[in-house]
Design a protein around this motif. Structure first.
Motif, short mmCIF file in Angstrom:
data_model
loop_
_atom_site.label_atom_id
_atom_site.label_comp_id
_atom_site.label_asym_id
_atom_site.label_seq_id
_atom_site.Cartn_x
_atom_site.Cartn_y
_atom_site.Cartn_z
N GLY A 98 56.89 37.50 24.38
CA GLY A 98 57.97 37.43 23.39
C GLY A 98 58.95 38.57 23.50
O GLY A 98 60.15 38.39 23.29
N TRP A 99 58.46 39.78 23.83
CA TRP A 99 59.39 40.92 23.97
C TRP A 99 60.42 40.63 25.05
O TRP A 99 61.59 41.01 24.92
N PHE A 100 59.98 39.94 26.12
CA PHE A 100 60.87 39.67 27.25
C PHE A 100 61.91 38.61 26.91
O PHE A 100 63.10 38.76 27.20
N THR A 101 61.48 37.53 26.27
CA THR A 101 62.43 36.46 25.95
C THR A 101 63.42 36.90 24.88
O THR A 101 64.59 36.51 24.92
N LEU A 281 57.97 43.04 34.98
CA LEU A 281 58.64 42.27 33.95
C LEU A 281 58.35 40.77 34.11
O LEU A 281 58.12 40.28 35.21
N ASN A 282 58.37 40.08 32.99
CA ASN A 282 58.12 38.63 32.94
C ASN A 282 56.81 38.25 33.63
O ASN A 282 56.76 37.32 34.43
N ASN A 283 55.75 39.00 33.33
CA ASN A 283 54.41 38.72 33.85
C ASN A 283 54.34 38.86 35.37
O ASN A 283 53.41 38.34 36.01
N GLY A 284 55.31 39.52 35.97
CA GLY A 284 55.38 39.62 37.42
C GLY A 284 56.06 38.43 38.06
O GLY A 284 56.25 38.40 39.28
N GLU A 285 56.42 37.43 37.24
CA GLU A 285 57.09 36.23 37.76
C GLU A 285 58.60 36.46 37.76
O GLU A 285 59.35 35.81 37.02
N ALA A 286 59.03 37.40 38.59
CA ALA A 286 60.44 37.76 38.66
C ALA A 286 60.79 38.10 40.10
O ALA A 286 60.10 38.92 40.73
N CYS A 287 61.85 37.50 40.61
CA CYS A 287 62.22 37.71 42.01
C CYS A 287 62.68 39.14 42.26
O CYS A 287 62.58 39.64 43.39
N ILE A 288 63.15 39.84 41.23
CA ILE A 288 63.65 41.20 41.41
C ILE A 288 62.58 42.27 41.19
O ILE A 288 62.86 43.46 41.31
N ALA A 289 61.36 41.87 40.86
CA ALA A 289 60.31 42.83 40.58
C ALA A 289 60.06 43.73 41.80
O ALA A 289 59.94 43.26 42.93
N GLN A 290 59.98 45.03 41.55
CA GLN A 290 59.76 46.01 42.63
C GLN A 290 58.25 46.19 42.80
O GLN A 290 57.66 47.14 42.31
N ASP A 318 48.10 36.70 24.38
CA ASP A 318 48.97 35.71 23.76
C ASP A 318 50.43 36.19 23.83
O ASP A 318 50.77 37.23 23.27
N PRO A 319 51.29 35.45 24.50
CA PRO A 319 52.69 35.90 24.62
C PRO A 319 53.43 35.94 23.29
O PRO A 319 54.48 36.60 23.19
N GLN A 320 52.91 35.27 22.27
CA GLN A 320 53.53 35.31 20.96
C GLN A 320 53.22 36.61 20.22
O GLN A 320 53.93 36.98 19.28
N ASP A 321 52.18 37.31 20.65
CA ASP A 321 51.79 38.57 20.02
C ASP A 321 52.83 39.64 20.38
O ASP A 321 53.10 39.87 21.56
N PRO A 322 53.43 40.31 19.39
CA PRO A 322 54.47 41.29 19.69
C PRO A 322 53.98 42.48 20.51
O PRO A 322 54.78 43.18 21.13
N ASP A 323 52.67 42.71 20.56
CA ASP A 323 52.13 43.83 21.33
C ASP A 323 51.82 43.44 22.78
O ASP A 323 51.50 44.31 23.60
N THR A 324 51.88 42.18 23.09
CA THR A 324 51.58 41.72 24.46
C THR A 324 52.71 42.08 25.41
O THR A 324 53.88 41.81 25.12
N PHE A 325 52.35 42.65 26.55
CA PHE A 325 53.35 42.91 27.60
C PHE A 325 53.26 41.88 28.71
O PHE A 325 54.27 41.44 29.24
N VAL A 326 52.04 41.49 29.09
CA VAL A 326 51.83 40.53 30.18
C VAL A 326 51.18 39.28 29.61
O VAL A 326 50.09 39.33 29.03
N GLY A 327 51.86 38.15 29.76
CA GLY A 327 51.32 36.87 29.32
C GLY A 327 50.70 36.12 30.49
O GLY A 327 50.43 36.69 31.55
#
Length: 480
Positions: A98-101, A281-290, A318-327
């Motif tokens: 959720g933090w990412f979206t 970022l985005n659970n690692g599902e990002a083309c720009i991830a270093q 749970d990606p809905q949890d505000p404390d979650t970083f990786v879904g």
């Protein structure tokens, strides 16, 4: 539960050729999030026909640019008003935290603003002064739309990918058929609702969720003049071959395996503070991830320890949890693919620092992967060369600055990258040597006024700002 039982074709909701609806499942717990119609080749034919008619005989291509700008400005305002709902739907269908979206919504506004400014500043028609003062001929240069654009986007960041293509394509005066991933049927249904409200003429745009076979029917369609694609390099090669055979204009934003170079003088505290956002970022599902971290041999274990500490503190769940970083991963097959890469890294002899192929405890339901870090990685290993598209980082040692640049460039990809140093000018000098389309210094976020795209197998063409708008224009010269 959200249901879209129609397809958005030519600006209106229409009955699909296939009445069966696809179940959209939550990547978190596999519960039913919604159902949506899926396009088939017959629906693509209808959408292309509508776009073709709207371009060849409609008002949009010949509308004054200021009027097109006003329509796209309304679209952006409508999206901003529903930003929270859009973010929630993407989290539900995609598993993106959720933090990412939510954080991505203001970025969409900045992305749109850069395109709108480029359109406002563009000289749509200009007369060039002759270089020879005695010349009797003047050249009038016009920038005109290409025609019907087939925009094909992936599932990992649907609104960003969609708007990065349809806003400049429409500003330029093109008509568009947007093909989206089945997994994003719900959020892209919301986008279609916004497009229906913003004031586009009939036929100007369609939004079709569809599978790969239907996507190939679209990009091969004789009524399409340009293909704009974001996705895997393998799919990009196939699309490029189709475009080459048919001499269609094509732009491709493809995969990446980007390197973050930690220079010997880097502030490790600042690097670790930005690590998760640059690399996971985005659970690692990002083309720009270093996902390749290059550390000096003199500080190697220090960097490995710092990366381990950061990754182990990230909350997975749970990606809905505000404390979650990786879904979770988007699908079960993607989850298995990432776990297979972790097994491959172990077999290749890399040192498993944290994580592993096991599913996180308590998250057996859904598509979760344990964030993983490998050390003692050789850049020739598969885990260092291939795009994993998940929360997996590799730390590679280098001997000196030249060696770091060599390793960073030793990749078929060239999409993104980063340099970390206490000396920004020195970092900039290193950045100039990296063969990649975007380089960030000390974790600076990517802007939207400059071009975005890749070198080598990371694509062809650029998005964002003037460069992105120009991708959807043809140049015409009239001599006077």
């Amino acid at each position: 539960m959200i249901t879209y039982d129609g397809l958005f074709i030519g600006g209106t909701w229409a009955e699909p050729s296939d009445p069966n609806l696809l179940d959209i499942l939550s990547p978190h717990d596999e519960s039913l999030v919604g159902r949506a119609a899926q396009a088939r080749p017959a629906d693509v034919d209808r959408a292309v026909a509508a776009a073709r008619a709207a371009f060849d005989a409609g008002t949009w291509p010949n509308m004054p640019p200021a009027e097109r700008i006003a329509v796209l400005r309304r679209l952006n305002a409508l999206r901003e008003a529903r930003a929270e709902h859009i973010a929630a739907v993407i989290t539900a269908e995609n598993g993106s935290a959720g933090w990412f979206t939510r954080a991505g919504q203001p970025s969409l506004s900045r992305q749109a603003a850069a395109y709108l400014k480029a359109a406002e500043d563009l000289a749509w028609e200009e007369t060039l002064a002759p270089t020879d003062p005695a010349a009797t001929v003047r050249s009038l240069v016009r920038r005109e739309p290409i025609g019907v654009v087939a925009a094909v986007i992936p599932w990992n960041s649907p609104f960003s990918a969609a708007l990065a293509k349809i806003i400049p394509a429409l500003l330029a005066g093109n008509t568009v058929v947007l093909k989206v991933s089945p997994e994003n049927s719900l959020s892209m249904g919301l986008l279609a609702d916004l497009l229906a409200e913003c004031g586009l003429p009939a036929g100007t745009i369609s939004v079709l969720p569809a599978d790969r076979e239907t996507s190939e029917h679209l990009v091969s369609h004789p009524g399409v003049d340009k293909i704009a694609f974001t996705g895997s390099t393998g799919a990009g090669r196939r699309i490029a071959s189709i475009a080459g055979q048919q001499l269609k204009r094509v732009s491709l934003e493809l995969g990446g395996k980007s390197a973050a170079i930690v220079l010997p003088d880097a502030d490790l505290a600042k690097f670790t503070a930005g690590l998760a956002f640059s690399c996971l970022l985005n659970n690692g599902e990002a083309c720009i991830a270093q996902t390749r971290i290059l550390a000096p041999r003199s500080r190697y274990e220090e960097v490995v320890g710092a990366v381990k500490q950061v990754v182990e503190t990230l909350k997975v769940g749970d990606p809905q949890d505000p404390d979650t970083f990786v879904g979770p991963m988007i699908r079960r097959d993607q989850q298995q693919r990432v776990r297979d890469y972790i097994e491959t890294g172990i077999k290749e002899g890399a040192r498993l620092v944290t994580g592993g192929p096991q599913v996180p405890a308590g998250l057996e339901r859904g598509y979760y992967v344990t964030p993983t870090v490998f050390a003692d990685v050789d850049n020739a290993m598969r885990i260092a060369q291939e795009e994993i598209f998940g929360p997996v980082l590799v730390v590679i040692a280098y001997e000196d600055e030249d060696d770091a640049v060599r390793i960073a460039n030793d990749s078929e990809y060239g999409l993104s990258g980063g340099v970390w140093s206490a000396d920004e000018e020195h970092a900039l000098a290193v950045a100039r040597r990296i063969r990649t389309g975007t380089v960030t210094i000390n974790g600076a976020p990517v802007g939207f006024d400059g071009p975005f795209g890749g070198f080598k197998a990371s694509g062809i063409g650029r998005e964002y700002g003037f460069a992105g708008l120009n991708t959807y224009l043809e140049y015409k010269t009239v001599t006077l």
